[in-house]
Design a protein around this motif. Structure first.
Motif, PDB file in Angstrom:
ATOM      1  N   ASN A 201       2.850  -4.436  21.374  1.00 50.24           N
ATOM      2  CA  ASN A 201       2.798  -5.906  21.337  1.00 50.24           C
ATOM      3  C   ASN A 201       4.007  -6.487  22.064  1.00 50.24           C
ATOM      4  O   ASN A 201       4.749  -7.312  21.538  1.00 50.24           O
ATOM      5  N   ASN A 202       4.195  -6.008  23.313  1.00 47.58           N
ATOM      6  CA  ASN A 202       5.326  -6.447  24.140  1.00 47.58           C
ATOM      7  C   ASN A 202       6.658  -6.196  23.445  1.00 47.58           C
ATOM      8  O   ASN A 202       7.562  -7.044  23.455  1.00 47.58           O
ATOM      9  N   ASP A 203       6.785  -5.020  22.836  1.00 42.90           N
ATOM     10  CA  ASP A 203       8.002  -4.558  22.160  1.00 42.90           C
ATOM     11  C   ASP A 203       8.336  -5.356  20.908  1.00 42.90           C
ATOM     12  O   ASP A 203       9.449  -5.270  20.381  1.00 42.90           O
ATOM     13  N   ALA A 204       7.386  -6.145  20.405  1.00 38.67           N
ATOM     14  CA  ALA A 204       7.645  -6.918  19.187  1.00 38.67           C
ATOM     15  C   ALA A 204       7.667  -6.014  17.954  1.00 38.67           C
ATOM     16  O   ALA A 204       8.332  -6.340  16.967  1.00 38.67           O
ATOM     17  N   TYR A 205       6.973  -4.876  18.007  1.00 41.60           N
ATOM     18  CA  TYR A 205       6.891  -3.984  16.862  1.00 41.60           C
ATOM     19  C   TYR A 205       7.215  -2.563  17.293  1.00 41.60           C
ATOM     20  O   TYR A 205       7.030  -2.188  18.450  1.00 41.60           O
ATOM     21  N   ALA A 206       7.693  -1.782  16.324  1.00 45.05           N
ATOM     22  CA  ALA A 206       8.085  -0.408  16.617  1.00 45.05           C
ATOM     23  C   ALA A 206       7.645   0.502  15.477  1.00 45.05           C
ATOM     24  O   ALA A 206       7.686   0.122  14.302  1.00 45.05           O
ATOM     25  N   LEU A 207       7.226   1.701  15.811  1.00 48.50           N
ATOM     26  CA  LEU A 207       6.897   2.734  14.841  1.00 48.50           C
ATOM     27  C   LEU A 207       7.476   4.051  15.335  1.00 48.50           C
ATOM     28  O   LEU A 207       7.428   4.354  16.533  1.00 48.50           O
ATOM     29  N   GLN A 208       8.017   4.835  14.413  1.00 49.62           N
ATOM     30  CA  GLN A 208       8.447   6.171  14.782  1.00 49.62           C
ATOM     31  C   GLN A 208       7.288   7.126  14.592  1.00 49.62           C
ATOM     32  O   GLN A 208       6.626   7.122  13.559  1.00 49.62           O
ATOM     33  N   MET A 209       7.038   7.926  15.621  1.00 47.99           N
ATOM     34  CA  MET A 209       5.929   8.858  15.564  1.00 47.99           C
ATOM     35  C   MET A 209       6.392  10.210  16.079  1.00 47.99           C
ATOM     36  O   MET A 209       7.564  10.399  16.423  1.00 47.99           O
ATOM     37  N   ASN A 266      -9.636   3.135  24.425  1.00 56.56           N
ATOM     38  CA  ASN A 266      -8.875   2.422  25.446  1.00 56.56           C
ATOM     39  C   ASN A 266      -9.527   1.056  25.630  1.00 56.56           C
ATOM     40  O   ASN A 266     -10.745   0.951  25.771  1.00 56.56           O
ATOM     41  N   SER A 267      -8.714  -0.011  25.611  1.00 57.08           N
ATOM     42  CA  SER A 267      -9.275  -1.354  25.652  1.00 57.08           C
ATOM     43  C   SER A 267      -8.490  -2.270  26.573  1.00 57.08           C
ATOM     44  O   SER A 267      -7.285  -2.096  26.767  1.00 57.08           O
ATOM     45  N   LYS A 268      -9.194  -3.243  27.096  1.00 55.45           N
ATOM     46  CA  LYS A 268      -8.564  -4.341  27.821  1.00 55.45           C
ATOM     47  C   LYS A 268      -8.414  -5.502  26.849  1.00 55.45           C
ATOM     48  O   LYS A 268      -9.334  -5.836  26.113  1.00 55.45           O
ATOM     49  N   VAL A 269      -7.224  -6.134  26.844  1.00 58.23           N
ATOM     50  CA  VAL A 269      -6.949  -7.241  25.933  1.00 58.23           C
ATOM     51  C   VAL A 269      -7.332  -8.557  26.600  1.00 58.23           C
ATOM     52  O   VAL A 269      -6.896  -8.849  27.712  1.00 58.23           O
ATOM     53  N   ILE A 270      -8.147  -9.332  25.917  1.00 55.57           N
ATOM     54  CA  ILE A 270      -8.527 -10.658  26.394  1.00 55.57           C
ATOM     55  C   ILE A 270      -7.866 -11.688  25.478  1.00 55.57           C
ATOM     56  O   ILE A 270      -8.322 -11.913  24.350  1.00 55.57           O
ATOM     57  N   PRO A 271      -6.754 -12.314  25.918  1.00 55.10           N
ATOM     58  CA  PRO A 271      -6.072 -13.288  25.047  1.00 55.10           C
ATOM     59  C   PRO A 271      -6.934 -14.529  24.841  1.00 55.10           C
ATOM     60  O   PRO A 271      -7.548 -15.045  25.770  1.00 55.10           O
ATOM     61  N   TYR A 272      -6.968 -14.977  23.606  1.00 55.86           N
ATOM     62  CA  TYR A 272      -7.709 -16.198  23.263  1.00 55.86           C
ATOM     63  C   TYR A 272      -7.065 -16.734  21.982  1.00 55.86           C
ATOM     64  O   TYR A 272      -5.951 -16.348  21.625  1.00 55.86           O
ATOM     65  N   MET A 273      -7.715 -17.657  21.283  1.00 57.13           N
ATOM     66  CA  MET A 273      -7.193 -18.118  20.000  1.00 57.13           C
ATOM     67  C   MET A 273      -6.995 -16.926  19.064  1.00 57.13           C
ATOM     68  O   MET A 273      -6.015 -16.855  18.330  1.00 57.13           O
ATOM     69  N   ALA A 324      -4.495  -2.097  16.361  1.00 53.86           N
ATOM     70  CA  ALA A 324      -4.431  -2.500  17.768  1.00 53.86           C
ATOM     71  C   ALA A 324      -2.995  -2.349  18.245  1.00 53.86           C
ATOM     72  O   ALA A 324      -2.092  -3.015  17.740  1.00 53.86           O
ATOM     73  N   LEU A 325      -2.782  -1.456  19.203  1.00 52.61           N
ATOM     74  CA  LEU A 325      -1.457  -1.228  19.790  1.00 52.61           C
ATOM     75  C   LEU A 325      -1.491  -1.783  21.209  1.00 52.61           C
ATOM     76  O   LEU A 325      -1.911  -1.102  22.143  1.00 52.61           O
ATOM     77  N   LYS A 326      -1.083  -3.040  21.338  1.00 52.59           N
ATOM     78  CA  LYS A 326      -1.146  -3.707  22.637  1.00 52.59           C
ATOM     79  C   LYS A 326       0.055  -3.322  23.497  1.00 52.59           C
ATOM     80  O   LYS A 326       1.185  -3.351  23.038  1.00 52.59           O
TER      81      LYS A 326
END
Length: 531
Positions: A201-209, A266-273, A324-326
């Motif tokens: 999410n544009n580096d807004a979130y982080a998880l250690q894996m 694998n997905s393409k993100v379509i930004p909307y409301m 969802a891992l954007k």
């Protein structure tokens, strides 16, 4: 997703014979099989009936020796816990309608719910549905591995809910049931798994894996907090890593009794409301720097999505996916630094009623941007220079706000959520904290982390906010601080006293004193307000 105006509903059914006029709750005798279900499903929301793809739902079917075929919960988005009947002959399953699936009684009024065959008619950009005046059956082809509705998409035929002769919109069309014979990916024995950061999410979130390499195969695990042992696989090709799409993640059971077959897509993100995703069967391609151990997407607005089913080229809305891992970025972790300093989005104190709340934002990463293991991460709320004690037996207006904690504690596990006084608020990073201790000038938050690699406790700087002025300040973490020194101490004893110093057995109305003794010998005193 197509919308149908709910108020335009309601064509009456007259003179139809009832194919099944009792609700079947018990599982019929026969061979039970579970299929992966797909359909175009309709539900009612905000006064509209919305139709979208509904994929991956576990569908139970019983095949009886006499040729009867029984379908449980035939309407995808309506769990009635009942069965309807069809008949199998020469590879064709025929379901006769209408069939009773539920009965409700409210204030002495009995309402019966049926499933009926409906025929659609396209009107401009809408579809109008009516009970089919000519046919009362829907047929399916049964191949052994699939049950496929014979009416084509353009035929606009669905089985839908009906009550008092009116179309109630919940229903399904283009129905396909498929047998599932897939297995989750396993990490081969001997593969060394390394700590990596997943930023999304544009580096807004982080998880250690964990990431491990076996030749050109690369394995990823720990990316899904709800299922930390889930694994997906990629393949290294030169300076690229291909993350295969449609990887089976396993069967997900829900508290409502439903189940879903889940897949990494694998997905393409379509930004909307509300963001939505167009899934693809093609792999996600990542740039791979083998020397720096970094993987980054080759395209923008992409996502790794865990969702029910694996049908491609359909639109999935954010609320319909499981994870969802954007724009995911992966990087190997060499060393963990102290946790990043939290922030505080909001704090409010209701002095008149004796309670307050705050919303701290606690990123699961260190000051260098490395993701932290959420299972080793806790946070503490500070009232001036004392940690707030969360006691599962504390009541406020008759409610246990800190229920589900195993014992009184000052350190809340990062993933803890009791849907009451301690819960997530919009994301894993943002927390909601309720408190009813108002005798303080500042309230603060600090993150506590145990690093398994170095076997050290690490602490973030403490951030404080003044509820009145909204001014904030940072207190740098000190390893010798009282709160840090006792971070691993457990509660040994709790005693309650009134203001005269007399020990009491239970909280009293008004102010009383709680004395907590810890296993390291530390004794802390808290003033409490009983209500």
């Amino acid at each position: 997703m197509k919308k149908f105006l709910l108020l335009s509903a309601g064509l009456m059914l007259a003179g139809a014979a009832i194919a099944q006029n009792e609700v079947i709750r018990e599982q019929p005798e026969g061979t039970l099989r579970t299929f992966h279900g797909y359909s175009l499903a309709t539900e009612v929301s905000w006064g509209y009936a919305t139709e979208d793809h509904y994929d991956g739902l576990a569908r139970q079917v019983v095949f009886s020796d006499n040729g009867d075929v029984w379908f449980k919960n035939p309407i995808s988005k309506l769990n009635t816990n009942s069965w309807i009947k069809g008949t199998l002959e020469d590879g064709i399953i025929t379901i006769e309608f209408p069939q009773l699936i539920d009965v409700e009684e409210n204030d002495g009024v009995v309402e019966e719910w049926y499933i009926q065959r409906f025929q659609g008619t396209e009107v401009e950009d809408d579809i109008e549905w009516a009970v089919d005046p000519e046919k009362s059956t829907i047929t399916f082809t049964y191949t052994g591995d699939q049950i496929i509705q014979n009416d084509k998409d353009e035929d606009l035929v669905k089985m839908a809910l009906m009550s008092d002769g009116k179309h109630m919109y919940y229903g399904d069309r283009n129905i396909v049931y498929t047998a599932v014979d897939e297995h989750t990916t396993k990490i081969p024995e001997g593969v060394e798994m390394e700590r990596w950061s997943l930023k999304y999410n544009n580096d807004a979130y982080a998880l250690q894996m964990k990431v491990g390499f076996d030749g050109n195969d690369v394995y990823f695990t720990g990316f899904w907090p709800a299922f930390p042992e889930a694994v997906f696989k990629g393949v290294v090709e030169g300076d690229k890593v291909n993350i295969l799409s449609q990887q089976y993640m396993g069967f997900l059971s829900t508290t409502t009794g439903e189940g879903y077959y889940t897949y990494l897509m694998n997905s393409k993100v379509i930004p909307y409301m509300v963001d939505y995703y167009v899934t693809s069967g093609e792999p996600m391609v990542l740039n791979y720097d083998a020397e720096k151990k970094v993987m980054t997407p080759t395209v923008e607005k992409c996502a790794l999505v865990v969702r029910s089913g694996k049908t491609c080229d359909i639109e999935d809305y954010e609320f319909s996916v499981r994870l969802a891992l954007k724009n995911p970025n992966f990087a190997k972790i060499d060393k963990i630094e102290k946790p990043a300093t939290p922030t505080i989005d909001r704090v409010s104190c209701s002095y008149e009623y004796g309670w307050g709340s705050m919303e701290p934002v606690i990123k699961a990463e260190d000051i260098a941007g490395n993701a932290l293991d959420v299972n080793q991460l806790t946070y503490s709320i500070w009232l001036d220079n004392e940690k707030l004690l969360f006691d599962p037996e504390d009541e406020f207006n008759g409610q246990l706000k800190y229920k589900d904690l195993e014992a009184p504690t000052t350190d809340i596990p990062y993933m803890f959520d009791n849907d009451s006084g301690i819960r997530t608020a919009g994301s894993l990073a943002q927390k909601y904290i309720f408190f009813f201790n108002l005798g303080f000038d500042e309230i603060g938050v600090q993150t506590n982390y145990y690093d398994e690699m170095s076997e050290q406790m690490l602490y973030s700087d403490r951030i404080y906010i003044n509820p009145e002025t909204k001014e904030t300040r940072i207190v740098e973490a000190e390893s010798t601080a009282i709160g840090n020194a006792m971070a691993n101490a457990e509660v040994a004893d709790i005693a309650l006293y009134d203001l005269n110093g007399t020990r009491i057995e239970a909280p009293v109305k008004g102010i009383y004193v709680k004395v907590v003794t810890y296993t390291d010998g530390t004794v802390k005193t808290f003033k409490k307000i009983g209500r």
